[in-house]
Design a protein around this motif. Structure first.
Motif, short mmCIF file in Angstrom:
data_model
loop_
_atom_site.label_atom_id
_atom_site.label_comp_id
_atom_site.label_asym_id
_atom_site.label_seq_id
_atom_site.Cartn_x
_atom_site.Cartn_y
_atom_site.Cartn_z
N THR B 93 0.82 -1.22 0.00
CA THR B 93 0.00 0.00 0.00
C THR B 93 0.85 1.25 0.00
OG1 THR B 93 0.04 -0.38 2.35
CG2 THR B 93 -2.11 -0.58 1.23
N ASN B 94 0.22 2.37 0.26
CA ASN B 94 0.94 3.60 0.50
C ASN B 94 0.40 4.25 1.77
OD1 ASN B 94 -1.22 5.58 -0.14
ND2 ASN B 94 -1.08 4.65 -2.16
N THR B 95 1.02 5.36 2.17
CA THR B 95 0.71 5.93 3.48
C THR B 95 -0.58 6.75 3.51
OG1 THR B 95 2.14 7.78 2.96
CG2 THR B 95 3.10 6.00 4.27
N ARG B 96 -1.35 6.74 2.44
CA ARG B 96 -2.64 7.44 2.48
C ARG B 96 -3.77 6.52 2.94
NH1 ARG B 96 -1.61 11.48 -2.58
NH2 ARG B 96 -0.54 13.07 -1.34
N TYR B 97 -3.44 5.25 3.13
CA TYR B 97 -4.32 4.33 3.85
C TYR B 97 -3.60 3.97 5.15
CZ TYR B 97 -6.50 3.86 -0.77
OH TYR B 97 -7.10 4.12 -1.96
N LEU B 98 -4.37 3.56 6.12
CA LEU B 98 -3.77 3.10 7.38
C LEU B 98 -3.20 1.70 7.19
CD1 LEU B 98 -6.62 4.34 9.72
CD2 LEU B 98 -4.28 5.21 9.72
N HIS B 99 -2.05 1.47 7.78
CA HIS B 99 -1.49 0.12 7.78
C HIS B 99 -0.64 -0.04 9.03
CE1 HIS B 99 0.63 -3.53 6.61
NE2 HIS B 99 -0.35 -3.72 5.77
N VAL B 102 3.80 0.06 9.08
CA VAL B 102 4.59 1.29 9.11
C VAL B 102 4.63 1.87 10.52
CG1 VAL B 102 4.35 1.93 6.68
CG2 VAL B 102 2.61 2.68 8.31
N TYR B 122 9.04 8.26 6.07
CA TYR B 122 9.56 7.24 5.16
C TYR B 122 9.88 7.82 3.78
CZ TYR B 122 7.86 3.55 8.32
OH TYR B 122 7.65 2.72 9.38
N TYR B 311 3.71 15.82 2.90
CA TYR B 311 4.70 14.94 2.29
C TYR B 311 4.07 13.62 1.92
CZ TYR B 311 8.99 12.61 1.11
OH TYR B 311 9.96 11.95 0.42
N PHE B 312 4.31 13.22 0.69
CA PHE B 312 3.88 11.89 0.24
C PHE B 312 4.95 11.33 -0.66
CE2 PHE B 312 1.70 9.10 -2.86
CZ PHE B 312 1.28 8.14 -1.97
N ASN B 313 5.28 10.08 -0.42
CA ASN B 313 6.27 9.38 -1.22
C ASN B 313 5.65 8.03 -1.53
OD1 ASN B 313 8.53 7.60 -1.81
ND2 ASN B 313 9.88 9.22 -1.08
N THR B 314 5.31 7.82 -2.80
CA THR B 314 4.53 6.64 -3.20
C THR B 314 5.04 5.35 -2.56
OG1 THR B 314 4.00 7.64 -5.31
CG2 THR B 314 3.78 5.26 -5.17
N TYR B 315 6.34 5.11 -2.67
CA TYR B 315 6.88 3.85 -2.16
C TYR B 315 7.39 3.99 -0.74
CZ TYR B 315 6.97 2.87 -7.15
OH TYR B 315 6.64 2.71 -8.46
N ASN B 318 5.59 1.99 2.13
CA ASN B 318 4.68 0.92 1.73
C ASN B 318 4.95 -0.27 2.64
OD1 ASN B 318 5.86 -1.53 0.16
ND2 ASN B 318 6.95 0.24 -0.70
#
Lengths: 442, 442
Positions: B93-99, B102, B122, B311-315, B318
């Motif tokens: 996934t990416n950080t715009r969903y909860l997981h 991370v 990250y 800040y958003f970094n696709t990978y 993840n």
């Protein structure tokens, strides 16, 4: 958007009541990861597992992913997972040793480009790719001037954030950057977006020069994904590309969004427009979730950079990345995903166009292949952007377990970007949910 | 070095005759990947498989890897490969969903830091991490000025290359950048490297101000890996950190090289010096080959950036990256790798110091844990750097199937940086080979 740092479809803490468990997890995330991260949706989602077009919450609820273009072959595609697993257990090198995979992949990838685009350089992310592309272009042209569209997004490094206006008004654009209105067929004053775009780009070139800045690049995502999915009519880019060339600058095609067969019409977005870029940047879908990205460049454009600089990216071009990327190309080919994007994309678009006959909130439907932009307006005649309704629709679809987002300067354009393996049945699922949500949104 | 674009230990086309098969592969690589890439060694190496401390050529010859600090747990560590395999098949996934991963990783990692360093962000590469760190620092301080050592390397994005002088004289340093001599105990004029370093940093601060540039950061790799592995005496950084703080700037500890237990003395290089950084950047060894990196930051330092930017970094962040990174921390702990780095590092150093009693070419042996710098000189009394002999030794070791490289402004310092799983037997293998090569190099 509420304020300039707000992101389209961002979670706003406190706006909606959440469960104690959700509140706890979000507080934990804020405590650990700090204030710069954003979540999607009024009520954020947590996922635990993905398979094909579906994402599953920890309690097993399935959501139809019609938004993620990283995993454009579907989540956890077994051919890609197999390639990663095999190569991770065998060797992860870097490009200072010889390895066959990076060469074989480069051959296979470059074969999908016009022959003028002769070299592939490996990076790790699309941001890295655009950052490197700018360094190459500035070395080649001797200029620094950069022209982008008003709501463009090209990445997050310091140099690239300086020409990514969609990051918000608080991120300073560089003094060497000019923005131009995106070529918007829906709101075009003259109906000739190509001519309008040339005029705007030429104006930016003149203005850069007037301020003593030598023009270096025009960079576009040929679907203008953040500007609002501006796809019509194919071919409108040629004049602007000619203009930047006449000014001694280069045209960079950012294929992070439109590339890897998404448009259905071609492998690469720039091919829809019949233009030949000097540099092409690749990102998200290249590894279907494995971090790999790249720059494809004309040999004469990289010559000066190669003579005066060198490039090394520790993970860019490691053997695992190359094998993952190879598996992606193989799946696109063997599963006929360009054809599928074309066929299912057309079916999905026809379905949304049919909704438009019954839902006056839909002002325009456009896009290419499996990438649709749907204008939400409060007044069709005036084309009045309705970002609040767009937000209700995006969040309403979330409650229907369908994931999309919105884009555009007014945040009123639905951005529908499903995996390329989307089926007609998946499209029906989305259309039916959108129908209900549009009805409820009034 | 032959010219400013040359890299230490770079392959120079045409300098040495290669086999037709080698020539073909290098020509193919040049044709596909262009002119900006460099290979290691007079006679480049091709690897096909890695296991533990060994790399294997396609024909099965084993090379002892005493250089790669990416795979610092050894090549293809099964615990990390297992984590990648499991999570890649489950969800990326990416950080715009909860997981959860991370967050769990952030907790586990932050527990290894002083409590003041409260957030983890990250990224994907060490370059990204330094690029983000600079954006955060400039937002916090309102200044842009950057101070680095003369042969530092911090990364390859446009912003970070501008303060990475080791990339060569053709890469322009920014007008906002000042370089200072690295704190070199071997060539120190006064014997007090700490005082010399403070004076140099204060001079750079004053010079920035004199030119109207507000100081923003001092950034150091606390082992000064590219400057020549400058480890002595621990503690010498404190004065310089105090100086940048007095000037309103921040101290960034670049832990891409010294971090993750390599020094044997602590988990993080800055801890050897007893300083408290404002921002810490992490890279290469964090995922043992999987692309993952990060920024650890004091909450008050990220506050302004978080308020004005996002800040958003696709990978970056993840779930696969987080699981790979988690596996790395677990292995460092369960296999006692910090202790091993200390014990085997001391053994290896003693072995090289013993060689120094018989080989006058060795002018100095220094380092920490499993990271040694060995000065090669033509005259011990004069401490005359001998880069040609260093190059003969590096290439001689390659022929003995041991991989190391060289560093320093004069390229005369052997850089020995084996995986943390190195054994006494591996150290003996290296020492014996180095003994023979030193004898042959004269």
């Amino acid at each position: 958007m509420k304020n300039p740092t707000d992101m389209v479809n961002a979670f706003i803490p406190g706006a909606v009541a959440l469960s104690p468990q959700e509140d706890r997890m979000i507080a934990r995330r804020r405590a650990l990861m700090g204030p710069a991260y954003r979540l999607f949706y009024e009520r954020p989602l947590q996922f635990d597992r993905g398979e094909g077009v579906w994402l599953y919450t920890p309690s097993g609820e399935a959501y139809l992913d019609a938004y993620n273009n990283v995993t454009s072959l579907g989540h956890c595609h077994p051919h890609v997972v197999g390639a990663i697993t095999r190569q991770a257990a065998r060797l992860a090198t870097n490009t200072r040793y010889l390895h066959d995979s990076v060469l074989t992949y480069a051959e296979k990838l470059l074969a999908t480009f016009p022959p003028e685009l002769g070299h592939l350089m490996y990076t790790c992310t699309g941001s890295d790719a655009n950052d490197l592309a700018v360094r190459i272009a500035q070395a080649h042209t001797g200029g620094t001037g950069i022209i982008v569209t008003e709501t463009a997004y090209h990445g997050v490094t310091q140099a690239v954030a300086a020409f990514s206006p969609s990051l918000g008004a608080n991120i300073n654009l560089g003094a060497h950057v000019r923005t131009v209105p995106a070529p918007d067929s829906y709101r075009s004053p003259t109906g000739n977006v190509g001519a309008e775009f040339v005029m705007a780009v030429q104006g930016a070139i003149d203005d850069l020069r007037h301020h003593g800045v030598t023009p270096s690049i025009l960079i576009c995502d040929s679907l203008f994904s953040s500007d609002g999915v501006l796809s019509e009519q194919p071919g409108f880019l040629q004049g602007a590309v000619d203009a930047i060339h006449r000014a001694g600058g280069l045209y960079i095609a950012d294929e992070v969004q439109p590339g890897f067969a998404r448009t259905g019409q071609a492998m690469w977005g720039f091919q829809r427009h019949g233009v030949l870029p000097d540099i092409v940047t690749l990102g998200k879908p290249m590894g279907n979730g494995f971090p790999v990205a790249g720059v494809v460049v004309r040999p004469e454009v990289i010559e000066k950079f190669g003579r005066t600089a060198r490039y090394f990216n520790t993970y860019g071009g490691n053997a695992v990345a190359a094998e993952a990327a190879m598996a992606v190309l193989e799946v696109i080919e063997t599963e006929g995903l360009q054809e599928n994007a074309k066929a299912v994309g057309a079916y999905l678009r026809a379905g949304v166009e049919d909704l438009a006959t019954r839902h006056p909130a839909i002002g325009d439907v456009r896009g290419a292949g499996l990438f649709l932009g749907v204008e939400i307006v409060s007044d069709r005649a005036e084309k009045t952007a309705d970002s609040q309704k767009a937000s209700r629709i995006v969040n309403g679809l979330r409650d229907e377990r369908v994931l999309i987002s919105a884009c555009g300067a007014q945040a009123n354009i639905l951005k529908i970007r499903p995996p390329l393996i989307f089926t007609g049945q998946n499209a029906d699922f989305l259309i039916d949910a959108l129908d209900r949500v549009l009805t409820a949104a009034g």
